[in-house]
Scaffold this active site. Sequence first.
Site, short mmCIF file in Angstrom:
data_model
loop_
_atom_site.label_atom_id
_atom_site.label_comp_id
_atom_site.label_asym_id
_atom_site.label_seq_id
_atom_site.Cartn_x
_atom_site.Cartn_y
_atom_site.Cartn_z
N ASP A 35 -12.07 -6.09 -12.66
CA ASP A 35 -12.41 -6.44 -14.03
C ASP A 35 -12.56 -5.10 -14.75
O ASP A 35 -13.21 -4.19 -14.22
CB ASP A 35 -13.74 -7.22 -14.02
CG ASP A 35 -13.70 -8.48 -14.85
OD1 ASP A 35 -12.60 -8.97 -15.13
OD2 ASP A 35 -14.78 -8.97 -15.21
N HIS A 89 -13.12 -3.81 -18.57
CA HIS A 89 -13.28 -4.22 -19.97
C HIS A 89 -13.62 -3.06 -20.91
O HIS A 89 -14.39 -2.17 -20.54
CB HIS A 89 -14.43 -5.24 -20.08
CG HIS A 89 -14.21 -6.51 -19.33
ND1 HIS A 89 -13.05 -7.24 -19.40
CD2 HIS A 89 -15.03 -7.21 -18.50
CE1 HIS A 89 -13.16 -8.32 -18.65
NE2 HIS A 89 -14.35 -8.32 -18.08
N HIS A 98 -20.22 -5.98 -18.57
CA HIS A 98 -19.97 -5.65 -17.16
C HIS A 98 -18.62 -4.97 -17.02
O HIS A 98 -17.71 -5.20 -17.82
CB HIS A 98 -20.03 -6.91 -16.29
CG HIS A 98 -18.99 -7.93 -16.67
ND1 HIS A 98 -19.19 -8.87 -17.67
CD2 HIS A 98 -17.73 -8.14 -16.21
CE1 HIS A 98 -18.11 -9.62 -17.79
NE2 HIS A 98 -17.18 -9.18 -16.92
N LYS A 113 -7.95 -6.41 -15.00
CA LYS A 113 -8.06 -7.65 -15.78
C LYS A 113 -8.97 -7.44 -16.98
O LYS A 113 -9.96 -6.73 -16.90
CB LYS A 113 -8.69 -8.77 -14.94
CG LYS A 113 -7.97 -9.06 -13.66
CD LYS A 113 -8.61 -10.25 -12.94
CE LYS A 113 -9.85 -9.87 -12.17
NZ LYS A 113 -11.11 -10.17 -12.84
N ALA A 150 -16.07 -13.21 -8.16
CA ALA A 150 -17.00 -14.22 -7.67
C ALA A 150 -16.19 -15.47 -7.30
O ALA A 150 -15.23 -15.81 -7.98
CB ALA A 150 -18.02 -14.55 -8.76
N ASP A 205 -12.25 -7.97 -7.37
CA ASP A 205 -13.41 -7.48 -8.16
C ASP A 205 -14.62 -7.04 -7.33
O ASP A 205 -15.77 -7.35 -7.68
CB ASP A 205 -13.88 -8.57 -9.14
CG ASP A 205 -12.83 -8.93 -10.18
OD1 ASP A 205 -11.69 -8.42 -10.09
OD2 ASP A 205 -13.15 -9.72 -11.08
ZN LIG Z 1 -15.23 -9.80 -16.88
#
Ligand SMILES: [Zn+2]
Length: 223
Positions: free
Chosen positions: A53, A55, A96, A121, A162, A15
């Site tokens: 990530d 989304h 995000h 993801k 993270a 990420d």
């Molecule tokens: Zn996320």
Amino acid sequence: MALKSLDRTALIVIDLQNDFVSGSLPVPGGAEIVDTVNRLVDLPFALKIATKDFHPANHVSFALRHDLPVFTKATIFHPSDKARTKGLEQVLWPAHCVVGTSGANFVPGLNTDDFTTIIHKGVDPDIESYSAFRDIWHYQNSDLTRVLHKENVTDVFFVGLAGDYCVKYTALDSASFGFDTWVVRDAVRCISDDNIAWDEMEKKGIRFVESAELIAKFSTLEA
Ligand SMILES: [Zn+2]
């Protein structure tokens, strides 16, 4: 380090995207690791994989979806869990890494040329995944295990963001799926308390290495 050969190693960059560095959900110090990650991407790992990530705008992990303040918590359920028996506590994040926005892009300066697989993801609006291996309920696996098994990978090295969320949960799954799992500590940054994340990973058999140590190890193995 017990690493004996390079041909069964994988580097997984978690990420390293704009929103986690300079955007809506910045991880403190995130920009500092890009050069270190690039030095590791240059090493002859058998596989170099990145995760994103990724989304939809109404993702279940976003506070706006629940009409609640960011960084509060809510209990969420897998869409197949109609009886709502397996609720999990979800931190409600600012929106995000929304598909189609610059926040979802890799950070400028990251060398992405060598990534052979990119795992996305959190693509389903109703399903959260911190781990690149599977969703938070462990109902469905991503392609990652298959990709690693296909190349007979034994040792997986994690870097990125993270450390206390997606790196940690991916590394924990990596260890539970039987891979020798390493976190390159100086190529990771956490949102909050990194000591808790390190302790939790260490208890599950994950090992830590510094980038300089790993680079030195690779140069002796290559020679
Ligand atoms: Zn996320």
